[in-house]
Design an enzyme around this catalytic site. Structure first.
Site, mmCIF file in Angstrom:
data_model
loop_
_atom_site.group_PDB
_atom_site.id
_atom_site.type_symbol
_atom_site.label_atom_id
_atom_site.label_comp_id
_atom_site.label_asym_id
_atom_site.label_seq_id
_atom_site.Cartn_x
_atom_site.Cartn_y
_atom_site.Cartn_z
ATOM 1 N N HIS A 95 7.688 -9.648 -20.103
ATOM 2 C CA HIS A 95 6.367 -9.334 -19.562
ATOM 3 C C HIS A 95 5.466 -8.725 -20.626
ATOM 4 O O HIS A 95 4.278 -9.001 -20.685
ATOM 5 C CB HIS A 95 6.503 -8.344 -18.394
ATOM 6 N N CYS B 252 4.725 -34.761 -29.719
ATOM 7 C CA CYS B 252 4.193 -34.194 -28.472
ATOM 8 C C CYS B 252 5.112 -33.125 -27.891
ATOM 9 O O CYS B 252 4.887 -32.649 -26.787
ATOM 10 C CB CYS B 252 3.939 -35.285 -27.442
HETATM 11 C C1 PEP Z 1 10.010 -33.537 -25.387
HETATM 12 O O1 PEP Z 1 11.158 -33.798 -25.019
HETATM 13 O O2 PEP Z 1 9.749 -33.033 -26.487
HETATM 14 C C2 PEP Z 1 8.874 -33.820 -24.503
HETATM 15 C C3 PEP Z 1 7.638 -33.689 -24.934
HETATM 16 O O3 PEP Z 1 9.156 -34.156 -23.216
HETATM 17 P P1 PEP Z 1 9.562 -33.090 -22.073
HETATM 18 O O4 PEP Z 1 9.424 -31.737 -22.661
HETATM 19 O O5 PEP Z 1 8.636 -33.347 -20.950
HETATM 20 O O6 PEP Z 1 10.963 -33.487 -21.786
#
Ligand code: PEP
Ligand code: MG
Length: 568
Positions: free
Chosen positions: A202, A499
């Site tokens: 927290h 990503c």
């Molecule tokens: C990942 O695995 O890095 C990803 C972007 O997908 P998720 O976190 O939704 O599994």
């Protein structure tokens, strides 16, 4: 993840003492140390029992004290916003929690004084929460905090908590009760560091909301006296005692420049010397996409479609799916949106898509594999994407999660192209990184999901806090797979994005760009931090940092090496 808690023993001859911990809120501040008010003196047990006739009075005294504590915290909650308000009101509720109150009353009825009964009942709950572990263990800190406030009220001691110094100061503590952190005035407390606590505590969450530079898990802090001058570096995760004045001023100025750049970030992303890097956002629906556009993301690098399916007992009809996707496409007219097909299974089970009884779901029927059992799930979703694309004039990129073989990628690409869409796959299974050239023969792009790629490369559950050092995205093996994938993209002249969470770390973002990654996609709240950092470095710096990180032996060496390389 940052390095595990560690401390550097002070060495007077070597210069100022530097203590290291886990950085949780970036920013740098200098000030004299203040510490929370001394601990509340708790009553000793073993006193003679309260006479039966006096017990109702003790009950009333307790009720009045608990009520006063709850009212005070609730009033502060009403004056606060966001997480601070939530934390203060949940602590206020604890002071009126039925379970806690009746545990105290039982003890009073058995002859304990109100203060002794409060301490005993609180201990019972502390043990319960600590035994449950994880997030619940943090609740033990709240219970101790409420206990101290009630005992202080009952015994006429001053209210425990954080001082309000005249000079802007740095708060050092063993740990902070959430209610104390939530009540901090950023004009008086300019940074904080604690000996205990983790990145998800927290304290960390509230410090983030207040924008206070913060480092947690700093060993050795107990020896730093009140009034000593310290520099808290929330980016590097250090606390420096008696910092050298010129270096301290320079470091503060550097951090302020980063903060200012962050506030003025408008995109599009590029390095200082003009090498374009798309800085995109990870979203789950239209609301998130609009927030990402407001945060100056250039587009969506990961639309997690499965999140909109949660809570549905059956597959949503094509029209309903299409309407949801169209909202996201409309948030970025003419812009880039990368949609991921259903990633059901493992940590994201869906009642209608995933088998309920797998022994090892992370290695089971998840992601694109659900289409083995029900091919219609995938084709109907692609139909919905195509319908949304037609209705908005968008040309979305569409990628499949958890692809492992070239044949899976080729089949998926054919189905996507047949609908006029742009096909790619996520790189989450090491097999894709290893054969990235062959995959790219069938696809227009790759997007590296570092969260799962690290889980499957290091064979460590991504949800395990205990194994977080293994799933650290700076692990050399993970970096090597990212580099191999980006190099295949360069050879094929096709984009390779990242990503996973790795893309949200501004320093690592520079390293990824240096490896040849062409886009970064992260939470909307991280877009400006990543974009602003990239604008301060040249592509050659990024390449140097990438080489340094790739050559490092472990995650913390990789971080240090990358930082040194970027500094020139
Ligand atoms: C990942 O695995 O890095 C990803 C972007 O997908 P998720 O976190 O939704 O599994
Ligand atoms: Mg994943």
């Amino acid at each position: 993840m940052s390095s595990p808690t560690s401390s550097t023993a002070p060495d007077i001859l070597a210069g100022p003492a530097v203590f290291a911990g886990t950085p949780v809120v970036p920013g740098v501040a200098v000030g004299p140390v203040v510490r929370p008010a001394g601990a509340v003196r708790l009553p000793e047990g073993g006193a003679a029992p309260v006479a039966e006739a006096d017990r109702p009075v003790e009950r009333d005294r307790f009720a009045a004290a608990a009520g006063a504590v709850a009212r005070r915290l609730a009033a502060r909650a009403a004056a606060a916003t966001g997480v601070s308000a939530e934390v203060l009101s949940s602590t206020a509720q604890l002071a009126t929690d039925r379970g806690l109150l009746s545990a105290v009353e039982q003890r009073i009825d058995a002859g304990a004084s109100a203060a002794v009964a409060t301490v005993g009942a609180a201990q019972q709950f502390v043990e319960l929460f600590t035994g449950l572990g994880g997030v619940m263990a943090e609740r033990a800190t709240d219970v101790r905090d409420v206990r101290d406030r009630i005992v202080a009220e009952l015994t006429g001691q001053g209210e425990p908590g954080v001082p309000a110094p005249e000079t802007p100061s740095v708060l050092l503590a063993d740990d902070l009760a959430p209610a104390d952190t939530a009540g901090l005035d950023p004009a008086r407390i300019v940074a904080l560091a604690t000996r205990l606590g983790g990145a998800t505590s927290h304290t960390a969450i509230i410090a983030r909301q207040l924008g206070l530079p913060c480092v947690v898990g700093v060993g050795g802090l107990g020896d730093v006296p009140s009034g000593a001058l310290v520099l808290v570096d929330g980016e590097r995760g250090t606390v420096t005692v008696d910092p050298e004045p010129v270096a301290a001023r320079a470091r503060v100025a550097e951090a302020q420049a980063v903060t200012a750049a962050l506030a003025s970030y408008r995109g599009p992303g590029s390095t200082r010397d003009g090498h374009p890097v798309q800085v995109l956002a990870n979203v789950q629906d239209g609301v998130g996409a609009r927030a990402a556009a407001a945060a100056h993301a250039e587009g969506v690098g990961l639309l997690r479609t499965e999140l909109a399916f949660f809570g549905h007992a059956t597959e949503p009809p094509v029209d309903e799916q299409a309407a949801g996707y169209a909202e996201v496409f409309a948030a970025f007219p003419g812009g880039k949106v990368v949609l991921r097909t259903l990633d059901a299974g493992s940590d994201k089970p869906l009642a209608f898509a995933t088998p309920p009884d797998e022994a090892n779901p992370a290695l089971g029927v998840r992601g694109v594999r659900v289409a083995r059992r029900d091919p219609g799930l995938l084709t109907r979703q692609l139909d919905a994407v195509a319908q949304a694309a037609r209705s908005t004039g968008a040309t979305p990129w569409v990628m499949a999660p958890m692809v492992a073989t070239v044949a899976e990628a080729a089949d998926f690409a054919a189905a996507v192209r047949a609908r006029g869409l742009v096909p790619g796959v996520m790189v989450e299974v090491p097999s894709v990184a290893l054969l990235a050239d062959r995959f790219l023969e069938h696809l227009d792009f790759l997007s590296i999901g570092t969260n799962d790629l690290s889980q499957y490369t290091l064979a460590a559950d991504r949800l395990s806090a205990e194994l977080a050092d293994l799933t650290d995205p700076w692990q050399p093996a993970l970096l090597a797979l990212v580099r191999a994938t980006a190099a295949a993209g360069e050879r094929a002249g096709k984009p390779v994005g990242v990503c996973g969470e790795a893309a949200a770390d501004p320093l690592l973002a520079c390293v990824l760009v240096g490896m040849g990654v062409t886009s970064l996609s992260c939470a909307a709240g991280s877009v400006a931090g990543v974009g602003a950092k990239l604008a301060t470095v040249d592509l050659a710096d990024c390449r140097r940092a990438a080489r340094a990180a790739l050559a490092a032996a472990d995650p913390s060496a990789a971080r240090l090496a990358a930082r040194a390389a970027l500094a020139g």
